[in-house]
Design a protein around this motif. Structure first.
Motif, PDB file in Angstrom:
ATOM      1  N   SER A 317      -8.642  23.051  10.062  1.00  0.00           N
ATOM      2  CA  SER A 317      -7.292  22.644   9.674  1.00  0.00           C
ATOM      3  C   SER A 317      -6.231  23.676  10.026  1.00  0.00           C
ATOM      4  CB  SER A 317      -7.256  22.371   8.167  1.00  0.00           C
ATOM      5  OG  SER A 317      -8.189  21.363   7.822  1.00  0.00           O
ATOM      6  N   GLY A 318      -6.615  24.864  10.456  1.00  0.00           N
ATOM      7  CA  GLY A 318      -5.655  25.879  10.857  1.00  0.00           C
ATOM      8  C   GLY A 318      -4.981  26.597   9.705  1.00  0.00           C
ATOM      9  N   SER A 319      -5.602  26.558   8.526  1.00  0.00           N
ATOM     10  CA  SER A 319      -5.029  27.251   7.372  1.00  0.00           C
ATOM     11  C   SER A 319      -5.640  28.648   7.267  1.00  0.00           C
ATOM     12  CB  SER A 319      -5.265  26.448   6.096  1.00  0.00           C
ATOM     13  OG  SER A 319      -6.637  26.190   5.900  1.00  0.00           O
ATOM     14  N   THR A 320      -5.220  29.383   6.251  1.00  0.00           N
ATOM     15  CA  THR A 320      -5.739  30.728   6.011  1.00  0.00           C
ATOM     16  C   THR A 320      -6.645  30.678   4.793  1.00  0.00           C
ATOM     17  OG1 THR A 320      -3.763  31.780   6.915  1.00  0.00           O
ATOM     18  CG2 THR A 320      -5.135  33.108   5.442  1.00  0.00           C
ATOM     19  N   ILE A 321      -7.908  31.025   4.978  1.00  0.00           N
ATOM     20  CA  ILE A 321      -8.862  30.990   3.871  1.00  0.00           C
ATOM     21  C   ILE A 321      -9.050  32.402   3.323  1.00  0.00           C
ATOM     22  CG2 ILE A 321     -10.794  31.070   5.521  1.00  0.00           C
ATOM     23  CD1 ILE A 321     -10.827  29.543   1.967  1.00  0.00           C
ATOM     24  N   MET A 322      -8.945  32.530   2.007  1.00  0.00           N
ATOM     25  CA  MET A 322      -9.201  33.797   1.347  1.00  0.00           C
ATOM     26  C   MET A 322     -10.480  33.665   0.525  1.00  0.00           C
ATOM     27  SD  MET A 322      -6.592  36.163  -0.869  1.00  0.00           S
ATOM     28  CE  MET A 322      -6.768  35.565  -2.535  1.00  0.00           C
ATOM     29  N   PHE A 323     -11.358  34.659   0.639  1.00  0.00           N
ATOM     30  CA  PHE A 323     -12.591  34.655  -0.139  1.00  0.00           C
ATOM     31  C   PHE A 323     -12.953  36.088  -0.477  1.00  0.00           C
ATOM     32  CE2 PHE A 323     -13.606  34.833   4.297  1.00  0.00           C
ATOM     33  CZ  PHE A 323     -14.785  35.545   4.449  1.00  0.00           C
ATOM     34  N   ARG A 324     -13.807  36.244  -1.468  1.00  0.00           N
ATOM     35  CA  ARG A 324     -14.066  37.583  -1.991  1.00  0.00           C
ATOM     36  C   ARG A 324     -15.527  37.751  -2.376  1.00  0.00           C
ATOM     37  NH1 ARG A 324     -14.127  39.855  -7.333  1.00  0.00           N
ATOM     38  NH2 ARG A 324     -13.681  42.096  -7.258  1.00  0.00           N
ATOM     39  N   GLU A 325     -16.074  38.889  -2.009  1.00  0.00           N
ATOM     40  CA  GLU A 325     -17.420  39.256  -2.455  1.00  0.00           C
ATOM     41  C   GLU A 325     -17.323  39.823  -3.866  1.00  0.00           C
ATOM     42  OE1 GLU A 325     -21.263  41.883  -0.930  1.00  0.00           O
ATOM     43  OE2 GLU A 325     -19.258  42.363  -0.183  1.00  0.00           O
ATOM     44  N   GLY A 326     -18.207  39.381  -4.761  1.00  0.00           N
ATOM     45  CA  GLY A 326     -18.222  39.943  -6.106  1.00  0.00           C
ATOM     46  C   GLY A 326     -17.897  38.913  -7.173  1.00  0.00           C
ATOM     47  N   ALA A 327     -18.070  39.328  -8.406  1.00  0.00           N
ATOM     48  CA  ALA A 327     -17.841  38.463  -9.555  1.00  0.00           C
ATOM     49  C   ALA A 327     -16.344  38.300  -9.821  1.00  0.00           C
ATOM     50  CB  ALA A 327     -18.527  39.035 -10.793  1.00  0.00           C
ATOM     51  N   PRO A 328     -15.911  37.131 -10.329  1.00  0.00           N
ATOM     52  CA  PRO A 328     -14.482  36.885 -10.541  1.00  0.00           C
ATOM     53  C   PRO A 328     -13.863  37.698 -11.666  1.00  0.00           C
ATOM     54  CG  PRO A 328     -15.773  35.041 -11.355  1.00  0.00           C
ATOM     55  CD  PRO A 328     -16.728  35.936 -10.620  1.00  0.00           C
ATOM     56  N   ASP A 329     -14.679  38.367 -12.468  1.00  0.00           N
ATOM     57  CA  ASP A 329     -14.138  39.180 -13.568  1.00  0.00           C
ATOM     58  C   ASP A 329     -14.495  40.661 -13.417  1.00  0.00           C
ATOM     59  OD1 ASP A 329     -16.839  38.791 -13.988  1.00  0.00           O
ATOM     60  OD2 ASP A 329     -16.669  38.670 -16.162  1.00  0.00           O
ATOM     61  N   TYR A 330     -14.824  41.071 -12.181  1.00  0.00           N
ATOM     62  CA  TYR A 330     -15.175  42.477 -11.942  1.00  0.00           C
ATOM     63  C   TYR A 330     -14.332  43.008 -10.785  1.00  0.00           C
ATOM     64  CZ  TYR A 330     -17.828  46.697 -11.029  1.00  0.00           C
ATOM     65  OH  TYR A 330     -18.181  48.020 -10.859  1.00  0.00           O
TER      66      TYR A 330
END
Length: 631
Positions: A317-330
């Motif tokens: 779709s040509g968007s910008t994807i953000m992702f993260r390694e690790g737990a959402p509360d750490y």
């Protein structure tokens, strides 16, 4: 507030200010897909590059269906090449956040180059069109690059979640018939190093079918002996560049294993053409994500949400994807919200488990951060309970009044379906506790065992009458299991979920009809956990159930019968030994929250364990009809 007639939650309209921020109205699509499905889906396919454009959409002879079957393309042509050739070349494709909050940005031009290089590296070690490659990687850009590189040369990738253990990984490598396994020396989780290389090396052990173990070294690198088949990830990046190999629209793109109620996990097959069209359509039509938007998905590439909405859907779709390694509360509970503010995230895709975790921590965690960039928060993976929806709408989305800046939407789908299937579009009123209505091109219904629709408000089986492009094409090496999904009920594809439809056409997902557990949004088969339990030397027989957990959705309770000679050793040490054994075999998501030692398990006269009896006992409920119980 409730409907005066039914006592159920009323339909809650989307705040007018939020409606004005939403960019796409799918109503015309829904109508066209109903009256002219061929024209609708061919029109959607026309938005993409094809080496050979398709002339037809659906070919269907139940249970087999094909989409755009005479067309040729490669999903990376549309996810990478067409963007890298134009003005999007300098647009951010990936924003990857490490556990210590370091941001790494890859433009479409950079990502195209990295994928082309690694694809050439895979070709240099003999990977060809149709070969299977298992990817056992942490949530990193290199994991995404490995997936796209396989797709680029027509190889079939099978990503295995990096939290699974040796036994689960080995089973998937064997079933897929993988020639190459790609891994990293380690991942990070809550500040700890998670060893992945040792797991992968042990899993391939005596598997003579595996030619290479590709290793990405991170951080401080290796301090142990390498498996003799190991080759360096970064060395493979130095062997030229590979062009996208044109493949048939129905060529397999990936195999992704999902848990069933019996036997080993099944390898669901998705293809280049239909999966590309279906997943990218819902980026705009349901998730309201458009080129240039920042889309933050908190899933993992080991699951279908990560495939569809970290990798393929956003990039196509040509968007910008953000992702993260690790737990959402750490390292602290504010990290997720801090990143949303910092990067101006437009749309967040997360799991109900995540929302419930923050609901438990309290809204004070969110208070320091400006979340006004968000216009939509989508939840999937398990049922979104009304309390969590209301909390998120109030504290993440800004409430239901003039101060609201976003809307929280529920949606339901499966690994087998590839993309949102039932959902509450942001323009529709919310019905907390209801996933929503069938989306464009989806003919879903709630029926009885004979395939007849059940009455409004009555429990029934959720089925899909006709296929749509992102649905699975098969189960790897198990045609019988695929056919069963279309033959169990005369009405259509059987989802395995119980559901209820209300007078507005909204569908509520009530739970599984089989013995699949949902732990923190991850599906795991009861048979998988039980197999791991009985492989412990102390366990003779086992039955597991899921009971409600306020954060995880379900917690696993294991009921075990001990082998002779272990009866007198019941204690903390034995329970810990059994738990750690399951953790090693299946990974942390399969580890029981509690182990109960019992003398016998409730069974039918034919020997089938009656898990509903165990579940009722655990919850203090009436177990119901026991006439088939073994005497």
């Amino acid at each position: 507030m409730t409907d005066s007639s039914s006592g159920r939650p009323e339909r809650i309209p989307t705040p007018p200010g939020v409606l004005a921020r939403l960019r796409y109205d799918p109503q015309a699509d829904i109508e066209q897909a109903r009256t002219d499905p061929e024209g609708f889906w061919l029109g959607q396919a026309g938005h993409f590059e094809w080496s050979k454009p398709p002339t037809s959409a659906l070919k269907w002879e139940r249970p087999r269906h094909e989409w755009f079957a005479d067309g040729e393309t490669n999903i990376t042509l549309n996810a990478l090449d067409r963007h890298a050739r134009g003005e999007a070349r300098t647009r951010a494709a990936l924003i990857w956040i490490s556990e210590d909050e370091q941001a790494h940005i890859y433009t479409y031009g950079t990502l195209h180059d990295r994928v082309s290089r690694f694809a050439a590296g895979l070709q240099s070690i003999g990977v060809r069109r149709g070969d299977r490659v298992v990817i056992y990687m942490p949530l990193t850009p290199e994991g995404v690059i490995a997936m796209l590189a396989c797709a680029r040369i027509g190889a079939v990738h099978s990503v295995v979640y990096a939290g699974l253990g040796v036994g689960a990984l080995r089973d998937r490598i064997e079933d897929a018939g993988a020639r190459v396994v790609i891994t990293a020396n380690h991942g990070y989780r809550r500040g700890k190093i998670v060893d992945l290389y040792s797991v992968a090396a042990e899993a391939i052990g005596d598997l003579v079918s595996v030619d290479y173990l590709v290793l990405l070294e991170r951080g401080e690198g290796m301090h142990r002996e390498r498996e003799s088949r190991t080759v360096d990830f970064n060395e493979l990046m130095k062997r030229g560049r590979a062009e996208a190999v044109p493949v048939g629209a129905e060529d397999p793109l990936f195999i992704l294993y999902t848990s069933g109620s019996t036997g080993k996990p099944k390898g669901v097959i998705h293809t280049h053409g239909g999966y590309m069209v279906g997943t990218s359509y819902h980026m705009k039509a349901f998730l309201d994500v458009h080129p240039g938007d920042v889309f933050f998905c908190t899933s993992d590439i080991g699951w279908i949400v990560g495939h569809s909405y970290i990798v393929y859907g956003p990039l196509v779709s040509g968007s910008t994807i953000m992702f993260r390694e690790g737990a959402p509360d750490y390292p602290d509970p504010g990290v997720l919200w801090r990143l949303i503010e910092k990067f101006g995230v437009d749309v967040l895709f997360t799991a109900p488990t995540t929302l419930r975790m923050f609901m438990k921590l309290g809204e004070g965690v969110l208070a320091p951060y400006d979340l006004s960039s968000l216009r939509l928060v989508a939840c999937a993976g398990e049922a979104l309970n009304p309390e969590a929806w209301r909390w998120a709408q109030e504290h993440v989305a800004g409430g239901q009044g003039e101060g609201a800046h976003a809307v929280v939407v529920d949606n339901w789908w499966q690994t087998e379906l590839g993309a949102p299937t039932i959902g509450t579009h942001g323009r529709w009123p919310a019905r907390p506790g209801f996933a929503g209505k069938p989306l464009a091109g989806v003919d879903a219904d709630v029926v009885d065992e004979n395939g007849d629709p059940v009455a409004t408000g009555q429990q029934g089986l959720l089925v899909i009458r006709t296929p749509f492009p992102s649905m699975m094409r098969g189960v790897h090496g198990n045609e019988e299991k695929y056919n069963a999904a279309w033959s169990e009920n005369p009405a259509g594809y059987t989802s395995g979920d119980l559901a209820m439809k209300d007078e507005y056409g909204y569908i509520s997902i009530l739970g599984r009809t089989d013995d699949v557990l949902s732990v923190a949004g991850h599906r795991i088969g009861s048979a998988d956990v039980e197999d791991a339990l009985v492989s412990h030397p102390a366990v003779a027989e086992a039955a597991v159930i899921g009971i409600p957990d306020p954060v995880k959705g379900e917690a696993i309770i294991a009921n075990v019968i001990l082998r002779q000679g272990f009866e007198g050793q019941v204690g903390r040490g034995l329970r810990a030994s059994i738990t750690e054994h399951v953790r090693r075999e299946l990974g942390p998501i399969g580890a029981p929250a509690e182990i109960r030692v019992v003398d016998a398990l409730p069974k039918t006269r034919s020997g089938k364990i009656m898990r509903r009896v165990l579940r009722a006992q655990a919850l203090g409920q009436d177990p119901g009809d026991l006439t088939t119980l073994e005497g």
